[in-house]
Each structure stands twice: as C-alpha cells, then as structure tokens.
Design a protein around this motif. Sequence first.
Motif, PDB file in Angstrom:
ATOM      1  N   ARG A  76     -12.517  -1.210  -1.066  1.00  0.00           N
ATOM      2  CA  ARG A  76     -11.708  -2.428  -1.204  1.00  0.00           C
ATOM      3  C   ARG A  76     -10.818  -2.363  -2.446  1.00  0.00           C
ATOM      4  NH1 ARG A  76     -12.059  -6.553  -4.334  1.00  0.00           N
ATOM      5  NH2 ARG A  76     -14.168  -6.041  -5.050  1.00  0.00           N
ATOM      6  N   ARG A 114       0.823  -1.203   0.000  1.00  0.00           N
ATOM      7  CA  ARG A 114       0.000   0.000   0.000  1.00  0.00           C
ATOM      8  C   ARG A 114       0.865   1.265   0.000  1.00  0.00           C
ATOM      9  NH1 ARG A 114      -4.549  -0.040   4.294  1.00  0.00           N
ATOM     10  NH2 ARG A 114      -5.221   1.641   2.927  1.00  0.00           N
ATOM     11  N   GLU A 139      -6.731  -2.273  -2.420  1.00  0.00           N
ATOM     12  CA  GLU A 139      -5.972  -3.355  -3.077  1.00  0.00           C
ATOM     13  C   GLU A 139      -5.061  -2.807  -4.173  1.00  0.00           C
ATOM     14  OE1 GLU A 139      -8.897  -6.131  -4.396  1.00  0.00           O
ATOM     15  OE2 GLU A 139      -9.163  -7.038  -2.406  1.00  0.00           O
TER      16      GLU A 139
END
Length: 202
Positions: free
Chosen positions: A194, A85, A198
Amino acid sequence: MVRTLLALKGRLVRGALAHLLAAEDDIDVVGEAATAHALRDALRDDRPDVAVVDADLVPLHQLARIAAAHPDGGGRLLVLVEQRRAARVRPMLAEHGRRVGFLSRDVPPQRIAEGVRLLARGQVVLDPDLVVAALEVTDNPLTLREREVLDVAAEGHPVREIAEKLAVSAGTVRNHLSRVMAKTGARTRLEAVRIARESGWI
C-alpha cells in the motif's frame, strides 16, 4: 488495419473501448485479455500489432519482459497509467521508447486511437503530463529487484511462489521483503504494498 488487443481490467471498460476503437476505419480489435497470463497468450496467438495495456494489470517486471520479447516490431504495447502512479514506469520511458508507449489513463478515447496508430508505425508515444509526473516523483528507494518482488507479492502469492516466478530462492525473496518493509516502514507485506503504491514506487 492495425490489429489491436485490449488488456484492461473490467469487462465493461474493455467493451466500451473495443466499441469505440472498432468504429475507427483503420483499427481492428482482434482480442481482449483480463490478466497478465491472458495477455501473453493473446500476444502469441492473436499476434496484434499493438496491445493497449492497463499498467495495473501487468507487474512492471513482466511488462519489461513482454516488450523485450518483441524487439523487431509487432506486439507493441500502449500502456495506460494512472498519473499519480507514473513513477512506476519511469525506468521504462527511455529503454523501450519505440516499442512501448505511455498515456495517462484519463485521456479521451481518441487519444488512445491515435496512440495505437503512431505506435504501430514505430513512432514514440508519450503523454507529456505523464512524463512530467514521473520525473517529479520523489526518488524511489526500492531497487529494481525489490520492486519486482513487491509487484509479485502484491498479487497475493506466498514466498515460495514469488521465488518460482522470479527464479530466485525463497531466502532471497524473504531478504528482499525484509528490506522493503524496512525502507517503507511497514509492519506487514500488505502495508508495504500500500505504501509503495501510494508513493508511486510500484
């Protein structure tokens, strides 16, 4: 002594790191925080030299504001980021280099201790692997404001509360969320969160 605050998710994680840092001769752990709100309060009340912060604990827009609130030293942030991330902190790498350091969440505790020392002295702390990961991620299609809205939405707040937190109208928030869902191809707000996470976009 470097007065250090720990703002990390999980009491066990905070306790373990506090124990390891307290064993260092020149580091004094003066407090802990489990939420973004508690971090802001602790920075004000405990006045640490450095706060070790989990990137997932504080939305990006709040992290930038916290850093900007301490331009003259003190309250420096050593941010721990999950490598997949890394893109979420890319906008901050150059802007806050001497007040905010970045390390991968996977580094050993000794690297964190050294990062605390360096940042307290006003030196740049950047994990090379994290920087490479941030630069290699596909360009983020979300604007800064869209990322801010999605960061707050990820906390589960309704539109009205998101608008209040960001000082914009509810209509503006809805427009941003609509654009985010179009860009991510998501059918719901949770799915957009989400997908963005991701992809390393928030």
